[in-house]
Each structure stands twice: as C-alpha cells, then as structure tokens.
Design a protein around this motif. Structure first.
Motif, short mmCIF file in Angstrom:
data_model
loop_
_atom_site.label_atom_id
_atom_site.label_comp_id
_atom_site.label_asym_id
_atom_site.label_seq_id
_atom_site.Cartn_x
_atom_site.Cartn_y
_atom_site.Cartn_z
N HIS A 15 -1.32 17.68 4.24
CA HIS A 15 -2.74 17.95 4.48
C HIS A 15 -3.16 17.70 5.92
CE1 HIS A 15 -2.46 17.82 0.20
NE2 HIS A 15 -2.25 16.52 0.19
N VAL A 48 5.93 10.91 3.33
CA VAL A 48 5.29 9.59 3.29
C VAL A 48 4.83 9.17 1.88
CG1 VAL A 48 3.03 10.57 3.95
CG2 VAL A 48 3.56 8.18 4.50
N LEU A 54 6.44 8.76 -0.80
CA LEU A 54 7.13 9.25 -2.00
C LEU A 54 8.23 8.28 -2.46
CD1 LEU A 54 6.70 12.95 -1.19
CD2 LEU A 54 6.00 11.86 -3.32
N ASN A 57 8.51 18.22 0.05
CA ASN A 57 7.28 17.60 -0.44
C ASN A 57 6.89 16.58 0.62
OD1 ASN A 57 5.22 16.17 -1.56
ND2 ASN A 57 6.19 15.89 -3.56
N ARG A 95 -7.31 17.21 -0.38
CA ARG A 95 -5.92 17.52 -0.74
C ARG A 95 -5.68 19.01 -0.96
NH1 ARG A 95 -3.20 12.67 -2.43
NH2 ARG A 95 -4.79 11.29 -3.24
N GLY A 139 4.25 14.86 0.98
CA GLY A 139 3.21 13.90 0.62
C GLY A 139 1.94 14.25 1.38
N ARG A 166 2.87 4.59 -8.13
CA ARG A 166 1.70 5.45 -7.93
C ARG A 166 1.18 5.94 -9.28
NH1 ARG A 166 2.70 9.29 -2.89
NH2 ARG A 166 0.42 9.36 -3.03
C1 DQA Z 1 1.88 14.85 -3.36
C2 DQA Z 1 0.40 15.22 -3.24
C3 DQA Z 1 -0.22 14.65 -1.98
O1 DQA Z 1 -1.61 14.97 -1.92
C4 DQA Z 1 -0.09 13.14 -1.96
O2 DQA Z 1 -0.61 12.61 -0.77
C5 DQA Z 1 1.30 12.68 -2.21
C6 DQA Z 1 2.08 13.35 -3.25
C7 DQA Z 1 2.46 15.33 -4.69
O3 DQA Z 1 3.69 15.38 -4.81
O4 DQA Z 1 1.71 15.63 -5.61
O5 DQA Z 1 1.77 11.72 -1.61
O6 DQA Z 1 2.59 15.49 -2.31
#
Ligand code: DQA
Length: 150
Positions: free
Chosen positions: A85, A15, A17, A79, A116, A81, A23
């Motif tokens: 968490h 989500v 990304l 990854n 996070r 996102g 960002r």
């Molecule tokens: C992330 C870190 C996550 O906490 C965040 O919500 C993201 C990106 C990262 O690649 O650093 O969406 O996964």
C-alpha cells in the motif's frame, strides 16, 4: 524422464508476515509463515514449479533481493504485506526485476480499511489475488505456470 529444468518461482513475503501466527486469524488464518511456506511448496511441486522462499522485515533487503533475481528466477509471487500500500520503492524494484509477477494477499484487501484497498504494485503484476487465504497462492502459481508455458 524429462531433463528440462523446472521453472523457478521466487516466493517473497514482506513486512510482518513472519508474525502471521500472532495476527488476527479472522483475516490471515491460523498458519505460521513456515507452515504457509510448506503449503506453497506443495502447490508448486504439484504444478512442476520450483519454489524458493524469501522473507524480510527490512524494506532495503526486500529491494536488494529483487535486484539480485536477474538470472536466478523465472517469476515472482509476492505478498509484500503493508508495503503493497505504501512502497513506491518496491514498486520500482519490481519493475527493474522485470519478471512475471503475481501479487497475493491472504486477506481481502479490497473489502477492508480504505488505506488497504490500493496496491502500488498491482499495475505491474500479471494479476492480484486477495481474500483466498493459502489457496490464493495456488491460484497465483497456476497463473505463473500458464504464463511460463509449463
Ligand atoms: C496482507 C494484507 C496487508 O494489508 C497487510 O498489511 C498484511 C498482510 C495479506 O496477506 O492479507 O501485512 O498482505
């Protein structure tokens, strides 16, 4: 020339990304997702791995994609996102996929906000790499290559 099939690595982004280019660059760097995927594809081919890419913002699609991986991939780099968490459903789908998996985060999740710092998928992964930007994916693929005996 070797006729051995290349090991197939599914590179899964979750989500938000797809919005990387919008960002905070201080956390995520300057690359868009398509640019990041090109960098990862180069890392994979240097290591003799075949990378395939998947992204969605829909949790059920992410889960269904994991369900479909049986016989389609030899390993996963993920990854998720923010789902890392929060999503025990994705954690369980990764368990069902039952493939060597490396978790990657571009940013250093262990040194950001409290919420996070914990990943619900970490315990299922061979290792987790965070805070290394795109190079974290190279490290992940190197680990996968070792794991698969490439
Ligand atoms: C992330 C870190 C996550 O906490 C965040 O919500 C993201 C990106 C990262 O690649 O650093 O969406 O996964």
């Amino acid at each position: 020339m070797s006729t051995a099939a290349l090991h197939r690595v599914e590179i899964m982004h979750g989500v938000n990304l797809d919005q990387l280019h919008r960002r905070p660059a201080a956390h995520y760097g300057p690359l868009s997702l398509p640019e990041l995927e090109r960098v990862i594809a180069d890392f994979a081919s240097e290591l003799g791995l075949q990378a395939r890419f998947f992204h969605t913002n829909a949790e059920h699609e992410f889960i269904e994609h994991l369900h479909r991986l049986e016989g389609m991939a030899d390993a996963i780099v993920v990854n998720p996102g923010a789902w890392a968490h929060t999503s025990r459903a994705i954690r369980d789908a990764l368990e069902i996929a039952n493939l060597p998996t490396v978790e990657v985060h571009l940013s250093d999740i262990k040194n950001r906000e409290e919420w996070r710092r914990h990943s619900v998928i970490e315990e299922l992964c061979v290792t987790s790499v965070s805070g290394k930007g795109p190079d974290g994916y190279r490290e992940a693929l190197q680990r996968i290559a070792r794991e698969l005996g490439t």
